[in-house]
Design an enzyme around this catalytic site. Structure first.
Site, short mmCIF file in Angstrom:
data_model
loop_
_atom_site.label_atom_id
_atom_site.label_comp_id
_atom_site.label_asym_id
_atom_site.label_seq_id
_atom_site.Cartn_x
_atom_site.Cartn_y
_atom_site.Cartn_z
N ASP A 216 -9.19 -7.12 9.06
CA ASP A 216 -8.59 -5.83 8.71
C ASP A 216 -7.95 -5.24 9.96
OD1 ASP A 216 -8.17 -3.15 7.44
OD2 ASP A 216 -9.42 -4.01 5.87
N HIS A 239 -4.79 -6.61 10.58
CA HIS A 239 -3.81 -5.76 9.90
C HIS A 239 -3.12 -4.80 10.85
CE1 HIS A 239 -5.92 -6.32 5.71
NE2 HIS A 239 -5.61 -7.47 6.30
#
Length: 391
Positions: A216, A239
């Site tokens: 993430d 991310h």
């Protein structure tokens, strides 16, 4: 000074040295002295709790974790302490593979003034069992963060590694004057919600010279962040570096004074991102944000403002975001995008973005100039930029 005087003084000097060593030893609490067993199977929670109580009650107290693998089911290390407290890890702490839904975090440090968390050791969140449940169900349930710093002032976290968290690796919440330096954080690219560092409702936070690769955000900043400085971070996989998501809950606070500079993003799903929900439950503001001297290496969505954030794809599209974004600069962002569109700015129609400045961009896609898609309020400043305008 005569040699006879030095000779007369030498016994006192020796005694002073002995007293100094004894004082240092009296401040150092080694977990194996409290019964901890480094076999990776015995739960050593109580040994850690007992060592912490001694260190917290001693001025300059240190909890020391020697080399070896120590299973710890959890720990809540609470102050206030007598003075500054150190937690030095040279071994490996590993969490239980089981998932207790009542646990918000595995290791929590709170209500402290003066905490140093350092060493060459590792915090292993043992997250694989929790990730597998997420893959088989949309409802992952509550999963613990590996290390939570809550209501702490004057903290330093340096040198350690955090791996395979069940949820976030490091969560800094409601804290001030926190320095994170030279940490390594890693988890598989497909591990869900394993943010490297999440900061919320905190001020004067510095994240420096660290390597982060997770499933993430490498670094995410929630509501109430003020004066956060991120520099020298290598991010990937993951991310990217994000502000948000914001607007999901009522009562959220503004995000002000964020600086991200001298960072590298390699093969991340997003680059530099601001994300808000639509419709929003709060009307907070994001302002005074600078992203500068950023290197991109095959980065997807290098620059993105998404005020229609919807991670599950099942959100209502009936409203606009009421989070206001203004005063954001992207300076000297350069390298390669894995998509033709390198700049994608989608602002709220009810609260349009203001003063979004792009300066000195040089972003290519497959060796060719990249493109930009923008809402009103975006300004390209200066010559020879790539991309140079919004389509």
């Amino acid at each position: 000074m005569s040699s006879s005087y030095r000779n007369r003084m030498s016994p006192w000097i020796i005694l002073l040295m002995i007293w100094t060593v004894d004082a240092q030893n009296n401040n150092n609490f080694v977990i194996t002295d409290f019964g901890a067993i480094p076999d990776g199977q015995t739960d050593n929670k109580q040994a850690f709790v007992n060592a912490w109580e001694k260190a917290c009650g001693t001025k300059g107290g240190t909890v020391s974790v020697p080399k070896g693998t120590f299973l710890v089911s959890g720990g809540d290390f609470e102050g206030p302490c007598v003075g500054k407290t150190l937690f030095n890890i040279d071994g490996t702490l590993i969490a239980s593979s089981s998932n207790d839904p009542s646990l918000d975090s595995w290791l929590t440090f709170r209500k402290l003034d003066g905490l140093t968390f350092s060493g060459t050791g590792t915090l292993d969140g043992n997250g694989a069992s929790a990730w597998s449940r997420c893959k088989s169900s949309q409802n992952c349930g509550n999963r613990p963060t590996t290390l939570k710093i809550g209501s702490v002032t004057n903290a330093q976290i340096q040198g350690i590694s955090l791996v395979n968290s069940k949820m976030f690796h490091l969560n800094i919440y409601d804290s001030q004057d926190v320095y994170v330096k030279n940490v390594k954080i890693s988890a598989p690219e497909d591990s869900p919600n394993t943010d490297g560092i999440h900061v919320a409702r905190s001020s004067h936070v510095n994240i420096l010279d660290s390597f982060i690769g997770t499933g993430d955000d490498c670094v995410s900043m929630g509501d109430g962040c003020n004066n956060v400085n991120i520099s020298g971070v290598f991010c990937g996989p993951g991310h990217g570096i994000s502000i948000g998501s914001l607007g999901k809950y009522t009562g959220e606070k503004d995000v002000v004074g964020i600086v991200v500079r001298n960072c590298t993003l390699r093969k991340t799903q997003n680059g530099l991102r601001i994300k808000t929900w639509a419709p929003s439950q709060s009307s907070n503001v994001v302002s005074n944000v600078t992203f500068a001297n950023i290197v991109l290496d095959s980065t997807r969505n290098p620059i993105i403002i998404d005020q229609y954030y919807c991670p599950s794809g099942s959100c209502s599209r009936d409203g606009e975001s009421s989070v206001e974004i203004r005063g954001v600069k992207y300076v000297d962002v350069h390298g390669s995008s894995s998509l033709a569109t390198a700049v994608n700015v989608q602002c709220s129609r009810s609260k349009p973005c203001q003063d979004i400045h792009l300066i000195g961009l040089k972003i290519t896609y497959n060796g060719q100039p990249s493109t930009a898609i923008c809402s009103p309020g975006v300004q390209f400043q200066g010559p020879d930029q790539v991309p140079s305008r919004c389509l």
